[in-house]
Scaffold this motif. Structure first.
Motif, PDB file in Angstrom:
ATOM      1  N   LYS A  16      31.387  36.774  45.791  1.00  0.00           N
ATOM      2  CA  LYS A  16      31.629  36.254  44.202  1.00  0.00           C
ATOM      3  C   LYS A  16      33.043  36.008  44.016  1.00  0.00           C
ATOM      4  O   LYS A  16      33.585  35.132  43.307  1.00  0.00           O
ATOM      5  CB  LYS A  16      30.816  37.490  43.495  1.00  0.00           C
ATOM      6  CG  LYS A  16      29.572  37.521  43.647  1.00  0.00           C
ATOM      7  CD  LYS A  16      28.973  38.554  42.684  1.00  0.00           C
ATOM      8  CE  LYS A  16      29.132  40.064  43.100  1.00  0.00           C
ATOM      9  NZ  LYS A  16      28.552  40.393  44.513  1.00  0.00           N
ATOM     10  N   THR A  17      33.546  37.079  44.276  1.00  0.00           N
ATOM     11  CA  THR A  17      35.243  37.216  43.768  1.00  0.00           C
ATOM     12  C   THR A  17      36.025  36.150  44.606  1.00  0.00           C
ATOM     13  O   THR A  17      36.960  35.452  43.953  1.00  0.00           O
ATOM     14  CB  THR A  17      35.704  38.695  44.002  1.00  0.00           C
ATOM     15  OG1 THR A  17      34.774  39.598  43.334  1.00  0.00           O
ATOM     16  CG2 THR A  17      37.142  38.640  43.624  1.00  0.00           C
ATOM     17  N   ASP A  40      34.636  42.738  36.264  1.00  0.00           N
ATOM     18  CA  ASP A  40      34.139  44.035  37.158  1.00  0.00           C
ATOM     19  C   ASP A  40      35.016  45.021  37.307  1.00  0.00           C
ATOM     20  O   ASP A  40      36.115  44.935  37.343  1.00  0.00           O
ATOM     21  CB  ASP A  40      34.217  43.192  38.738  1.00  0.00           C
ATOM     22  CG  ASP A  40      33.793  44.030  39.833  1.00  0.00           C
ATOM     23  OD1 ASP A  40      33.440  43.782  40.924  1.00  0.00           O
ATOM     24  OD2 ASP A  40      33.542  45.456  39.561  1.00  0.00           O
ATOM     25  N   ASP A 124      33.634  36.364  36.778  1.00  0.00           N
ATOM     26  CA  ASP A 124      33.287  37.141  38.159  1.00  0.00           C
ATOM     27  C   ASP A 124      32.459  38.454  37.582  1.00  0.00           C
ATOM     28  O   ASP A 124      32.897  39.295  36.784  1.00  0.00           O
ATOM     29  CB  ASP A 124      34.651  37.640  39.029  1.00  0.00           C
ATOM     30  CG  ASP A 124      34.324  38.066  40.172  1.00  0.00           C
ATOM     31  OD1 ASP A 124      35.167  38.826  40.672  1.00  0.00           O
ATOM     32  OD2 ASP A 124      33.158  37.958  40.886  1.00  0.00           O
TER      33      ASP A 124
END
Ligand SMILES: Nc1ncnc2c1ncn2[C@@H]1O[C@H](COP(=O)(O)OP(=O)(O)OP(=O)(O)O)[C@@H](O)[C@H]1O
Ligand SMILES: Nc1ncnc2c1ncn2[C@@H]1O[C@H](COP(=O)(O)OP(=O)(O)OP(=O)(O)O)[C@@H](O)[C@H]1O
Ligand SMILES: [Mg+2]
Ligand SMILES: [Mg+2]
Lengths: 266, 266
Positions: A16-17, A40, A124
């Motif tokens: 994801k990041t 996050d 994110d």
């Protein structure tokens, strides 16, 4: 209006990041005005760009509590690329805000009151379907799902889509799942090929159904496993500044081109 | 008394579940009586063994609510190997139990009231430092930390150790960090070698300090990246039943031997 995209997968460590950082950077390099949002508490997107997550500077936490706006909190990373950083206290925010009425809609409210000055916002998310991720879903126009072609990838996808359906029904009717991006793809393995095949069948079955993922696509571009992508965060830069001739750079460039080509699609 | 081991890392996808499944199985095959506990709402350890997480059968959720005991909930996987499965509702449990006095100590209480009939209990934790992971820390004698030798591995470790220190001070003074296990190790990359070097320096610096990780070790055995480890869950078995001559099997066998060799150590 900002096209707001939530990048989500409750499975840990699927890219994801890495995708938000490098797809975001690639779109910025193509002249799109991009704002990245680190939602996050582990703040890996923030750290990816060499920014310390608790320097006393404004963060997404301050945006959620109404202390500041996205544009005030945004840090410039490059032309056309900004980041609203995360901060260690974001985990505390998740607890604090969990008692609030309409607690899944806080981010959505803040982004509507003071939209980021960008064409595209990429959010994110942490590896969970908890309150922060729900806030991203409530605020988003579209969901992009990075996926590692391993066992349980499709089961996780099913669970994620259940959550999308709930948010769509109760909170955000315009929400739709735009696509799945295969990350860390090991093209020489039979496992990857099998998961990809199952994924395509799943997506085909959803066509025409009355669900927010009826039009979801599997991106043709897959992001291959490439250690350069794991190395560049230690230099605080994206793959394009670190190793522009790597497979990692080629793949995220291709992903950005495909993203823009699909951009007009419903 | 059961030697209770929490397997923890808030970073996603670093090999926690794969390690609990395969190290647990390897120890069972060496005649140790092992009970695995799936404390992750995503239930990947449960699914790894081909068990559906919400069949109406007893689960760790029922243990936490006092409905059943670990031995009643435990499913036999093999001689010397049992599993207390997770269930989809476990995320609800985390919410439900968050209002309780001493909410981090629920698992610890239940395991003390009705200890699993095993020599070793291995607890698989989710990618977070939230309430479920805190319950594992409060219940554990030792912490084992699977780690992927990527950027931010050490930062994540630092954050994890802060949490260990808090639990040790306020809740569980016998808690100690026994070791770090390098997983998904890409031995041909410079990144891995650099992270390993930094990790060893970190561990050396902790020697003699008055901290719960003063004696932590970096296991000599590293678990190499091996697609067979990613494939075997789709058959509901561990690497030993799937591909006993693979690097994955060799590495988890070596890890089990090292674990037992170190077992007597303080
Ligand atoms: N294509 C790739 N090839 C090699 N390494 C990669 C690739 N994509 C990501 N990585 C590395 O793998 C690790 C996990 O990736 P990443 O952090 O992007 O996943 P994530 O889904 O954001 O994880 P989390 O669930 O913890 O937020 C990181 O160390 C990252 O640098
Ligand atoms: N040594 C390895 N080689 C190749 N693949 C691996 C290895 N170890 C684990 N995997 C695979 O990588 C993925 C992530 O591993 P795993 O689920 O064990 O990590 P985790 O830390 O438990 O993740 P989460 O944070 O989501 O709980 C899984 O699909 C697993 O099968
Ligand atoms: Mg991430
Ligand atoms: Mg796991």
């Amino acid at each position: 209006a900002v096209r707001t995209i939530a990048v989500i997968n409750q499975k840990g460590g699927v890219g994801k990041t890495t995708t938000v950082a490098n797809l975001g950077a690639a779109l910025g390099r193509r002249g799109r005005d991009v704002c990245l949002i680190d939602l996050d508490p582990q703040a890996h997107l923030t750290l990816h760009f060499g920014i310390e997550p608790d320097m006393g500077a404004s963060s997404i936490y301050d945006v959620l509590t109404g202390e500041t706006t996205p544009n005030q909190a945004a840090r410039k990373l490059a032309d056309n690329l900004h980041l609203v950083p995360s901060v260690i206290d974001l985990a505390a925010a998740e607890m604090e805000l969990s008692g609030t009425v309409g607690r899944e809609q806080i981010l959505s409210d803040k982004l509507r009151d003071a939209p980021p000055a960008a064409e595209i916002a990429l959010i994110d998310c942490p590896p969970s379907l908890g309150l922060l991720t729900l806030n991203a879903l409530a605020a988003a126009d579209e969901v992009y799902i990075p996926l590692q072609a391993h066992f349980l990838a499709l089961q996780g996808l099913g669970k994620l889509l259940e959550t999308v359906a709930l948010v769509s029904r109760r909170i955000n009717p315009r929400l739709r799942v735009a696509g799945v991006i295969l990350c860390m793809y090991e093209s020489t393995t039979r496992l990857a090929a099998e998961v990809l095949e199952d994924l395509k069948a799943f997506v085909a079955d959803a066509r025409g159904a009355d669900v927010p993922w009826a039009d979801m696509a599997v991106f043709d571009t897959v992001i291959r496993r490439n250690v350069k992508l794991a190395e560049c965060p230690s230099y605080g830069v994206t793959i394009f500044d670190y190793e522009p001739r790597s497979h990692g750079a080629a793949d995220y460039n291709a992903l950005a081109d495909e993203f823009l080509a699909r951009a007009g699609a419903p």
